[in-house]
Write a protein that holds these residues in place. Structure first.
Motif, PDB file in Angstrom:
ATOM      1  N   UNK A 113       2.961  13.236  15.058  1.00 56.55           N
ATOM      2  CA  UNK A 113       1.885  12.312  14.731  1.00 56.55           C
ATOM      3  C   UNK A 113       2.185  11.658  13.392  1.00 56.55           C
ATOM      4  N   UNK A 114       1.763  10.405  13.262  1.00 57.87           N
ATOM      5  CA  UNK A 114       1.994   9.660  12.023  1.00 57.87           C
ATOM      6  C   UNK A 114       0.694   8.994  11.592  1.00 57.87           C
ATOM      7  N   UNK A 115       0.549   8.851  10.305  1.00 54.06           N
ATOM      8  CA  UNK A 115      -0.641   8.199   9.765  1.00 54.06           C
ATOM      9  C   UNK A 115      -0.467   6.690   9.860  1.00 54.06           C
ATOM     10  N   UNK A 116      -1.406   6.039  10.522  1.00 48.83           N
ATOM     11  CA  UNK A 116      -1.331   4.593  10.690  1.00 48.83           C
ATOM     12  C   UNK A 116      -1.778   3.884   9.422  1.00 48.83           C
ATOM     13  N   UNK A 117      -1.523   2.575   9.390  1.00 52.21           N
ATOM     14  CA  UNK A 117      -1.933   1.790   8.226  1.00 52.21           C
ATOM     15  C   UNK A 117      -3.454   1.761   8.097  1.00 52.21           C
ATOM     16  N   UNK A 118      -4.146   1.726   9.249  1.00 48.20           N
ATOM     17  CA  UNK A 118      -5.598   1.720   9.199  1.00 48.20           C
ATOM     18  C   UNK A 118      -6.131   3.026   8.620  1.00 48.20           C
ATOM     19  N   UNK A 119      -5.508   4.139   9.003  1.00 51.20           N
ATOM     20  CA  UNK A 119      -5.923   5.421   8.461  1.00 51.20           C
ATOM     21  C   UNK A 119      -5.665   5.504   6.957  1.00 51.20           C
ATOM     22  N   UNK A 120      -4.501   4.990   6.537  1.00 53.28           N
ATOM     23  CA  UNK A 120      -4.205   4.975   5.105  1.00 53.28           C
ATOM     24  C   UNK A 120      -5.218   4.130   4.342  1.00 53.28           C
ATOM     25  N   UNK A 121      -5.593   2.980   4.923  1.00 57.16           N
ATOM     26  CA  UNK A 121      -6.579   2.116   4.276  1.00 57.16           C
ATOM     27  C   UNK A 121      -7.932   2.812   4.181  1.00 57.16           C
ATOM     28  N   UNK A 122      -8.306   3.530   5.259  1.00 56.41           N
ATOM     29  CA  UNK A 122      -9.577   4.258   5.236  1.00 56.41           C
ATOM     30  C   UNK A 122      -9.558   5.366   4.191  1.00 56.41           C
ATOM     31  N   UNK A 123      -8.415   6.058   4.097  1.00 52.84           N
ATOM     32  CA  UNK A 123      -8.305   7.114   3.095  1.00 52.84           C
ATOM     33  C   UNK A 123      -8.414   6.547   1.685  1.00 52.84           C
ATOM     34  N   UNK A 124      -7.767   5.399   1.450  1.00 54.34           N
ATOM     35  CA  UNK A 124      -7.841   4.772   0.137  1.00 54.34           C
ATOM     36  C   UNK A 124      -9.263   4.326  -0.181  1.00 54.34           C
ATOM     37  N   UNK A 125      -9.943   3.732   0.818  1.00 56.96           N
ATOM     38  CA  UNK A 125     -11.310   3.286   0.609  1.00 56.96           C
ATOM     39  C   UNK A 125     -12.236   4.471   0.349  1.00 56.96           C
ATOM     40  N   UNK A 126     -12.015   5.563   1.066  1.00 57.02           N
ATOM     41  CA  UNK A 126     -12.834   6.752   0.861  1.00 57.02           C
ATOM     42  C   UNK A 126     -12.641   7.323  -0.544  1.00 57.02           C
ATOM     43  N   UNK A 127     -11.378   7.339  -1.000  1.00 57.52           N
ATOM     44  CA  UNK A 127     -11.110   7.818  -2.352  1.00 57.52           C
ATOM     45  C   UNK A 127     -11.777   6.915  -3.390  1.00 57.52           C
ATOM     46  N   UNK A 128     -11.781   5.602  -3.141  1.00 58.10           N
ATOM     47  CA  UNK A 128     -12.423   4.665  -4.074  1.00 58.10           C
ATOM     48  C   UNK A 128     -13.937   4.862  -4.079  1.00 58.10           C
TER      49      UNK A 128
END
Length: 271
Positions: A113-128
């Protein structure tokens, strides 16, 4: 004198005759010399023929090596005939069966399994969002004065004046930018405008477009300090001489600075 001259002639004649009487066999040396080059040519030709025959024999032997090396009769007597020849003679087709359980297990194990760009964006937004929440919690605890709703209920400046609006807004120069902030502990751009105008009894929404819609658009030539400069996604107070007083963005504080774009318009409230 005439008698002696004839006697000398026979002597000379005898000398010539004596020379001519030398056997011809003594002149045969040049003939032998002419035969030597012919014999050398024959020797040279023989050497070339021998070299050609030797080279041809070598080529034939070289071409015969693979056949000799893989001659079954010769291989029968080789040291490794049991592992080379007999193994090939006795080898039979084989089949391997793999159970369905094993095949499924292998597929499951190899799945990745790999982390998609959308998942990375969601993770970044959640951290913000988490970071902003921490800042907002600290901001909420840092201010204990009147709220916007309290100002609207009891405005400290009941007599509206744009000059007075600008003077009140100047009191908050240096307040840090806080996303969602609407108190002197921290402002965002629309929270800043909302808090200042609430002190004059004017209720505004906490949004750029909502605040701009409450006023009347005027030209920049008619603008005075206290009017509002509206840009795409941003709002602030006009500070005169082509300047704006606003809450910029994260990491900065309220200040007066030149208007940096032509994409703006002026709105006046209270009329």
């Amino acid at each position: 004198m005439s008698a002696t001259a004839p006697a000398a002639q026979p002597a000379k004649a005898r000398t010539v005759a004596a020379r001519s009487s030398i056997p011809r066999a003594s002149v045969a040396v040049p003939a032998v010399a002419t035969k030597k080059p012919a014999s050398r040519k024959r020797v040279k030709g023989s050497v070339i023929n021998i070299a050609v025959m030797t080279l041809a024999a070598g080529l034939i032997a070289t071409m015969a090596i693979p056949a000799y090396a893989f001659n079954p009769q010769t291989a029968e007597s080789a040291q490794f005939k049991s592992s080379a020849i007999e193994s090939m003679k006795k080898a039979q087709p084989q089949s391997v069966q793999v159970s369905q359980t094993v095949a499924q297990a292998a597929v499951t194990r190899d799945a990745a399994s790999a982390t998609t760009e959308a998942q990375l964006a969601n993770q970044k937004a959640e951290a913000e969002r988490a970071k902003v929440a921490v800042q907002f919690a600290a901001y909420s605890q840092a201010y204990s004065g009147p709220s916007v709703s309290q100002f609207l209920a009891h405005p400290p400046y009941p007599n509206f004046s744009l000059a007075q609006v600008f003077n009140v807004a100047k009191q908050y120069i240096g307040v840090p930018y806080v996303f969602g902030g609407a108190t002197p502990a921290g402002f965002d751009c629309s929270g800043y405008v909302m808090f200042v105008y609430a002190q004059f009894g004017i209720s505004l929404p906490h949004s750029v477009s909502g605040e701009a819609a409450r006023g009347k658009t005027i030209s920049i030539q008619d603008a005075v300090p206290g009017d509002l400069i509206v840009m795409p996604g941003h709002i602030g107070f006009y500070a005169g001489n082509g300047n704006i007083m606003d809450a910029p963005d994260t990491g900065r504080s309220i200040s007066i600075r030149p208007i940096w774009t032509s994409d703006y318009y002026v709105v006046r409230l209270g009329i």
